[in-house]
Design a protein around this motif. Structure first.
Motif, short mmCIF file in Angstrom:
data_model
loop_
_atom_site.label_atom_id
_atom_site.label_comp_id
_atom_site.label_asym_id
_atom_site.label_seq_id
_atom_site.Cartn_x
_atom_site.Cartn_y
_atom_site.Cartn_z
N LEU A 93 0.84 -1.21 0.00
CA LEU A 93 0.00 0.00 0.00
C LEU A 93 0.87 1.25 0.00
N LEU A 94 1.90 1.25 0.83
CA LEU A 94 2.83 2.39 0.85
C LEU A 94 3.53 2.54 -0.50
N ASN A 95 3.92 1.42 -1.10
CA ASN A 95 4.58 1.46 -2.41
C ASN A 95 3.65 2.03 -3.47
N LYS A 96 2.38 1.63 -3.46
CA LYS A 96 1.43 2.13 -4.45
C LYS A 96 1.24 3.65 -4.30
N ILE A 97 1.21 4.12 -3.07
CA ILE A 97 1.09 5.56 -2.85
C ILE A 97 2.28 6.27 -3.48
N LYS A 98 3.48 5.76 -3.25
CA LYS A 98 4.69 6.37 -3.81
C LYS A 98 4.66 6.37 -5.33
N ILE A 99 4.18 5.27 -5.91
CA ILE A 99 4.10 5.19 -7.37
C ILE A 99 3.13 6.25 -7.90
N TYR A 100 1.99 6.43 -7.25
CA TYR A 100 1.05 7.48 -7.68
C TYR A 100 1.66 8.87 -7.52
N LEU A 101 2.40 9.11 -6.46
CA LEU A 101 3.01 10.42 -6.22
C LEU A 101 4.13 10.74 -7.20
N ALA A 102 4.76 9.71 -7.75
CA ALA A 102 5.99 9.87 -8.51
C ALA A 102 5.87 10.73 -9.76
N GLY A 103 4.74 10.71 -10.44
CA GLY A 103 4.61 11.50 -11.67
C GLY A 103 4.77 12.98 -11.43
N GLY A 104 4.00 13.52 -10.51
CA GLY A 104 4.09 14.96 -10.21
C GLY A 104 5.43 15.34 -9.61
N ILE A 105 5.97 14.48 -8.77
CA ILE A 105 7.28 14.77 -8.15
C ILE A 105 8.37 14.76 -9.22
N ALA A 106 8.28 13.85 -10.19
CA ALA A 106 9.25 13.83 -11.28
C ALA A 106 9.22 15.14 -12.06
N GLU A 107 8.03 15.66 -12.31
CA GLU A 107 7.91 16.96 -13.00
C GLU A 107 8.62 18.05 -12.21
N GLU A 108 8.42 18.07 -10.90
CA GLU A 108 9.07 19.08 -10.06
C GLU A 108 10.58 18.97 -10.13
N LEU A 109 11.10 17.75 -10.09
CA LEU A 109 12.55 17.55 -10.11
C LEU A 109 13.16 17.93 -11.45
N ILE A 110 12.48 17.62 -12.53
CA ILE A 110 13.04 17.87 -13.86
C ILE A 110 12.79 19.31 -14.31
N PHE A 111 11.57 19.82 -14.13
CA PHE A 111 11.21 21.13 -14.66
C PHE A 111 11.18 22.25 -13.62
N GLY A 112 11.23 21.89 -12.34
CA GLY A 112 11.09 22.87 -11.27
C GLY A 112 9.65 22.90 -10.77
N ASN A 141 7.59 25.29 -10.15
CA ASN A 141 6.67 26.23 -10.79
C ASN A 141 6.13 25.74 -12.13
N LEU A 142 6.80 24.78 -12.75
CA LEU A 142 6.34 24.26 -14.03
C LEU A 142 5.69 22.89 -13.91
N ALA A 143 5.50 22.40 -12.69
CA ALA A 143 4.80 21.13 -12.50
C ALA A 143 3.35 21.32 -12.92
N SER A 144 2.81 20.36 -13.66
CA SER A 144 1.46 20.50 -14.20
C SER A 144 0.40 20.04 -13.20
N VAL A 145 -0.83 20.35 -13.52
CA VAL A 145 -1.96 19.93 -12.69
C VAL A 145 -2.41 18.52 -13.08
N GLY A 146 -1.71 17.89 -14.01
CA GLY A 146 -2.04 16.55 -14.43
C GLY A 146 -1.91 15.52 -13.32
N ARG A 147 -1.38 15.93 -12.20
CA ARG A 147 -1.19 15.01 -11.08
C ARG A 147 -2.40 14.92 -10.16
#
Length: 189
Positions: free
Chosen positions: A45-64, A66-72
């Motif tokens: 369950l904890l792993n699944k939560i992390k997997i769901y969180l990873a998309g938006g967090i990846a955007e923050e790490l790569i683009f910053g 302020n450019l993270a999208s609302v797609g998360r």
């Protein structure tokens, strides 16, 4: 975004997604879906939560940030749903053992009691997910660039990229059940 989900999925589950897409006709269709069945345990369950969180967090790490999208937004809703179930339904928090989602009066519990605990859990898991992605940033970048160029990647392509970044993963068919080795654990007792 989608590469972030895939990197954390491979890192935590040691499995390759069947496919990954970035060019999708429907804005509601997901580029990453859970391709395998995952036996629900406290850790998974904890792993699944992390997997769901990873998309938006990846955007923050790569683009910053302020450019993270609302797609998360859907990903965050799913992560929060799992976190609430972790605390309110399954009793995985040692300080809250009752089921806090009973609806039938007179059994109704006050859910606000667990809100702070759920938020604390989410913050902890966000940080752990950031740590996984930061530790695997070169893998994330290469997977993202490949996905951007090709529009979609199959499992074999993702496995080859993961291997270059020293992440050993298994390729399993759709519907494969990932389950912990309970018999081996029992036999070792």
């Amino acid at each position: 975004h989608e590469a972030g989900h895939a990197v954390v999925y491979m890192y935590l589950m040691k499995l390759v997604p069947l496919q990954l897409k970035s060019r999708i006709a429907s804005s509601y269709a997901a580029g990453f879906t859970f391709p395998h069945q995952i036996h629900e345990t406290k850790q998974n369950l904890l792993n699944k939560i992390k997997i769901y969180l990873a998309g938006g967090i990846a955007e923050e790490l790569i683009f910053g940030e302020n450019l993270a999208s609302v797609g998360r937004s859907h990903d965050r809703e799913m992560a929060t749903t799992f976190a609430a179930a972790y605390i309110r339904h399954y009793g995985f928090d040692e300080n809250h053992q009752a089921t806090y989602n009973l609806e039938a009066y007179p059994y109704r519990m006050q859910q606000h009691i667990t809100d702070e605990i759920i938020e604390k859990l989410m913050k902890k898991l966000v940080q752990e997910t950031k740590d996984i992605l930061t530790e695997n940033i070169e893998f994330l970048k290469e997977l993202s660039i490949s996905l951007c160029i090709k529009g979609s990647l199959d499992g074999k392509e993702m496995a080859e990229i993961s291997k270059k970044h020293h992440l050993n993963v298994l390729m399993k068919e759709e519907g494969f059940l990932k389950i912990d080795e309970y018999k081996k654990l029992l036999d070792s007792q």
